[in-house]
Design a protein around this motif. Sequence first.
Motif, PDB file in Angstrom:
ATOM      1  N   GLY A  22       0.655  -1.131   0.130  1.00  0.00           N
ATOM      2  CA  GLY A  22       0.163  -0.153  -0.028  1.00  0.00           C
ATOM      3  C   GLY A  22       0.719   1.272  -0.016  1.00  0.00           C
ATOM      4  N   ASN A  23       2.152   1.232  -0.410  1.00  0.00           N
ATOM      5  CA  ASN A  23       3.013   2.392  -0.572  1.00  0.00           C
ATOM      6  C   ASN A  23       4.127   2.174  -1.486  1.00  0.00           C
ATOM      7  OD1 ASN A  23       5.087   0.997   0.630  1.00  0.00           O
ATOM      8  ND2 ASN A  23       4.144   1.096   2.717  1.00  0.00           N
ATOM      9  N   ASP A  24       4.641   3.295  -1.871  1.00  0.00           N
ATOM     10  CA  ASP A  24       5.827   3.112  -2.798  1.00  0.00           C
ATOM     11  C   ASP A  24       7.053   2.985  -2.115  1.00  0.00           C
ATOM     12  OD1 ASP A  24       3.908   3.638  -4.702  1.00  0.00           O
ATOM     13  OD2 ASP A  24       3.977   5.746  -4.628  1.00  0.00           O
ATOM     14  N   LEU A  25       7.080   2.496  -1.034  1.00  0.00           N
ATOM     15  CA  LEU A  25       8.592   2.464  -0.317  1.00  0.00           C
ATOM     16  C   LEU A  25       9.322   1.006  -0.805  1.00  0.00           C
ATOM     17  CD1 LEU A  25       7.538   3.155   3.470  1.00  0.00           C
ATOM     18  CD2 LEU A  25       8.319   4.626   1.759  1.00  0.00           C
ATOM     19  N   PRO A  26      10.497   1.195  -0.679  1.00  0.00           N
ATOM     20  CA  PRO A  26      11.301  -0.002  -1.051  1.00  0.00           C
ATOM     21  C   PRO A  26      11.275  -1.034  -0.164  1.00  0.00           C
ATOM     22  CG  PRO A  26      12.844   1.770  -0.268  1.00  0.00           C
ATOM     23  CD  PRO A  26      11.644   2.364  -0.424  1.00  0.00           C
ATOM     24  N   THR A  27      11.437  -2.236  -0.687  1.00  0.00           N
ATOM     25  CA  THR A  27      11.252  -3.377   0.298  1.00  0.00           C
ATOM     26  C   THR A  27      12.622  -4.170   0.722  1.00  0.00           C
ATOM     27  OG1 THR A  27       9.182  -4.175  -0.492  1.00  0.00           O
ATOM     28  CG2 THR A  27      10.574  -5.836   0.459  1.00  0.00           C
ATOM     29  N   VAL A  28      12.880  -4.185   2.007  1.00  0.00           N
ATOM     30  CA  VAL A  28      14.403  -4.935   2.332  1.00  0.00           C
ATOM     31  C   VAL A  28      14.122  -6.197   2.738  1.00  0.00           C
ATOM     32  CG1 VAL A  28      16.140  -4.684   4.128  1.00  0.00           C
ATOM     33  CG2 VAL A  28      15.235  -2.699   2.952  1.00  0.00           C
TER      34      VAL A  28
END
Length: 342
Positions: A36-42
């Motif tokens: 639900g967001n545009d954040l990168p995944t770690v």
Amino acid sequence: MALSTRSLRLPASMLAAALALTACGSGGEDSSAAAGNDLPTVRFSGLPDPAPLPVLVMQELGIDEEHGFNAEFIEVDPDASTSTFLIGESDIGVDQDATSSAIANNEGHDVVSFYPAMSNTAAIVVAEDSPYQTPADLVGKRVGHFGDDSGTTQALAVSLQEAHGINPLEDYEMVQSSPAALPELLASGEVDAIFDFEPYGLRAIEQTPGRYLFQVTDYWQEAANWSPPLAMLTARMEWLEENAELAREVQAAWKEAVQAVVDSDYQLFLEEPYASFLDVGSEEELQALADYCAELPCYASDWTQQDVDQQMTYLELLVEQGGLEQLPEVAPVAVLDDLVKG
């Protein structure tokens, strides 16, 4: 507290399928969009023990998103943990350490352990009523462990040679099994002692019943006022160089999640979803683990160049004793701020 819908906890047998879903999501969305967001995944990988538990804390408390990323956890089997990380199926290996990084770099990889994930809980456990009073009493006896190159066995081997002049791989009759199976081997009398880490050491003490014969952290704290971490946040240098600011945010989020556990006096272990994640045998064992970690303590509060220097001295001992072929040309351990500048 309900399990976060962003959590990913999968055995190695499901890893490939999970990664495909992680990469694509439903309808072709990537994992950031699915969250639900545009954040990168770690992607963090590790075993179901206290070391990676701060990743779940990040997810539950939203600490990862506050620091600009989505934390994803991949549960792996002990025999697949290093390979999962080295081939790039995770960004941060939580169950690696400086020794495993040194071995990997000797084999041509370029990885680095940059922050302690777990204090060293490696120990030798024997039956409470057994005659064994020192590690020397186990010479020639059957001792369970889970691999010559595991961080637990390596830490105990270095420590026993330093403290008692014993090489367990030669002086003991070593019997290999999985970390979770070792307490049962001790309780059934199939082995005289086990090399294991927490929560399995405490499980052996409860089930057998047993007692600690030797503990790595106790020895090194007395000998050097320092102890080698059992597990460290470890990344490939390529990933760190390409994600310098993100790496700093990951470390900051890790510290914040750890502080939430410490502030609870480790009683957070008894709450869901953490209690189910730790998969201990009973509520009493879970409380014993929380008490153990609060006393040790299990999580570090800092990592400095002095720690790096002491860790390198420890690796030199490992080379001298034959547990490590050589020190790699590529440094296996460092302080993150010295790696990712600018």
